[in-house]
Design an enzyme around this catalytic site. Structure first.
Site, PDB file in Angstrom:
ATOM      1  N   TYR A 125       0.775  -1.228   0.065  1.00  0.00           N
ATOM      2  CA  TYR A 125      -0.066  -0.101   0.205  1.00  0.00           C
ATOM      3  C   TYR A 125       0.810   1.139  -0.054  1.00  0.00           C
ATOM      4  CZ  TYR A 125      -4.184  -2.675   0.711  1.00  0.00           C
ATOM      5  OH  TYR A 125      -5.073  -3.562   0.762  1.00  0.00           O
ATOM      6  N   LYS A 172       3.873 -14.901   5.092  1.00  0.00           N
ATOM      7  CA  LYS A 172       4.235 -15.562   4.089  1.00  0.00           C
ATOM      8  C   LYS A 172       5.700 -15.641   4.150  1.00  0.00           C
ATOM      9  CE  LYS A 172       3.043 -18.120   0.638  1.00  0.00           C
ATOM     10  NZ  LYS A 172       2.251 -19.516   0.690  1.00  0.00           N
ATOM     11  N   ASP A 205      -1.861 -18.702   4.023  1.00  0.00           N
ATOM     12  CA  ASP A 205      -2.602 -19.457   3.341  1.00  0.00           C
ATOM     13  C   ASP A 205      -3.414 -20.541   4.218  1.00  0.00           C
ATOM     14  OD1 ASP A 205      -0.189 -20.127   3.352  1.00  0.00           O
ATOM     15  OD2 ASP A 205      -0.139 -21.238   1.750  1.00  0.00           O
ATOM     16  N   ASP A 229      -5.934  -6.263   5.279  1.00  0.00           N
ATOM     17  CA  ASP A 229      -7.197  -5.993   4.528  1.00  0.00           C
ATOM     18  C   ASP A 229      -8.223  -7.089   4.133  1.00  0.00           C
ATOM     19  OD1 ASP A 229      -8.816  -4.315   2.791  1.00  0.00           O
ATOM     20  OD2 ASP A 229      -7.507  -4.038   1.369  1.00  0.00           O
TER      21      ASP A 229
END
Ligand code: NAI
Length: 335
Positions: A125, A172, A205, A229
């Site tokens: 972002y 991740k 995930d 988000d």
């Protein structure tokens, strides 16, 4: 009891209706608040020639707290998101989204109660995108030690203050070894100062699958901007939708409390909007300014109205108007 001065931004669409209902409820709780009403967004553009005028920003800087209604952002043209602009100009680095099921609202997990702490200032972002050669675009993910440490510390401090037991970092780092690896390292470094709180982590995930299958295992979750988000909307879905989700944007110089939903232009002006999300944001705000007792009484009154199930707004299957719902909560607060 001390008097508080708080910046009030009614916003667009249903904003003024749900903010007015919320202000009435908060005042019925007995807290002494002087509201300083300000405008930002499209209304401000008309009056001041800018969407984020200095009087509004200065008011929040001075009062350090604002309650804000949703703002309309034009899609694909016109001005950029004023919400993002406000977060940037006030450095509101922590986006806190409690996810809590309400009585009588049909949802997948009626006892769910977790909190998402999302980093609000960097990651993908940062807006650093460029065309390398035609057909190839780079979008840069920025992760810093400073921002990762302060959001991790915020999550642990929040957990300590709210009597919560566990903070889970979502990442991740198996693939993005440097960026998410740094985030995770900062998280575990911050954890050392909070030995009474369990710190663990989940790969994003797997985390999404676990959230759908067994979300009760989570307590406080902290993550970078993009994951936050997406995961916070997923979690709102677990408790019945975005209409019930409050949010707080918190920084060193100020804090802005708001509903997660938008300005709902399709139902604006009809007096039927549900003020729950913005009311829950106001309850978070009361806790933030140290009015914990008023916050708890207001929350209890709201939960009782949901438990009664007779004064529910149209979006949740009832027939009550915005004002009826507010009046029912005010009656509970006064009895
Ligand atoms: P939205 O959240 O305003 O509306 C989506 C649907 O949910 C609509 O059918 C609406 O009637 C309903 N809804 C939303 N809040 C409700 C409430 N409190 N009570 C009853 N029904 C409710 O999302 P949409 O239509 O995508 O966005 C409208 C505008 O809001 C856009 O300009 C968007 O940019 C802006 N927006 C502003 C936000 C903010 O200021 N924080 C956040 C999200 C969107």
């Amino acid at each position: 009891m001390s008097k508080h001065t708080i910046t009030l931004i009614p916003g667009d669409g249903i904003g003024p209706e749900i903010i007015a209902a919320t202000v009435r409820i908060i005042e019925a709780s007995g807290v002494d608040i002087e509201w300083e009403t300000q405008i930002i967004g499209a209304q401000a553009l008309e009056k001041y020639g800018t969407t984020l005028p200095e009087p509004a920003v200065e008011s929040i800087r001075r009062n350090k707290v604002a309650l804000k209604g949703p703002l309309t952002t034009p899609i694909g043209k016109g001005f950029t998101s004023v919400n993002v602009g406000l977060r940037k100009v006030l450095d509101l680095y922590a986006n806190v989204r409690p996810i809590r099921a309400l009585p009588n609202i049909p949802c997948k997990y009626p006892h769910l109660d977790l909190v998402i702490v999302r980093e609000n200032t960097e990651d993908l972002y940062a807006g650093l995108e460029h065309i390398v050669v035609p057909g190839v675009v780079e979008s840069i993910k920025v992760i810093t030690e400073k921002a990762s440490t302060r959001i991790s510390r915020y999550a642990f401090e929040f957990a300590r203050r709210e009597g919560r037991k566990k903070v889970t970092a979502v990442h991740k780092a198996n693939i993005m070894k440097l960026s998410d690896g740094l985030f995770l390292e900062c998280f575990y470094n911050a954890a050392k100062d909070f030995p009474e709180i369990t710190a663990d982590d989940k790969i994003i995930d797997n985390c999404c699958m676990q959230l759908v299958m067994n979300p009760q295992q989570f307590d406080v979750m902290v993550m970078e901007n993009l994951y936050g988000d997406i995961v916070s909307d997923l979690c709102a879905g677990l408790i019945g939708g975005l209409g019930l989700a409050p949010g707080a944007n918190i920084g060193e110089i100020g804090a802005v409390f708001e509903a997660v939903h938008g300005s709902a232009p399709d139902i604006a002006g009809q007096g039927i909007a549900n003020p729950t999300a913005v009311l829950m944001a106001a309850i978070l705000m009361l806790k933030h300014i140290g009015e914990r007792d008023a916050a708890e009484r207001t929350e209890k009154a709201m939960l009782e109205v949901f438990a009664d199930g007779t004064t529910i707004t149209k979006d949740l299957g009832g027939t009550a108007k915005t004002a009826d719902f507010a009046n029912a909560i005010i009656d509970k607060l006064k009895n």
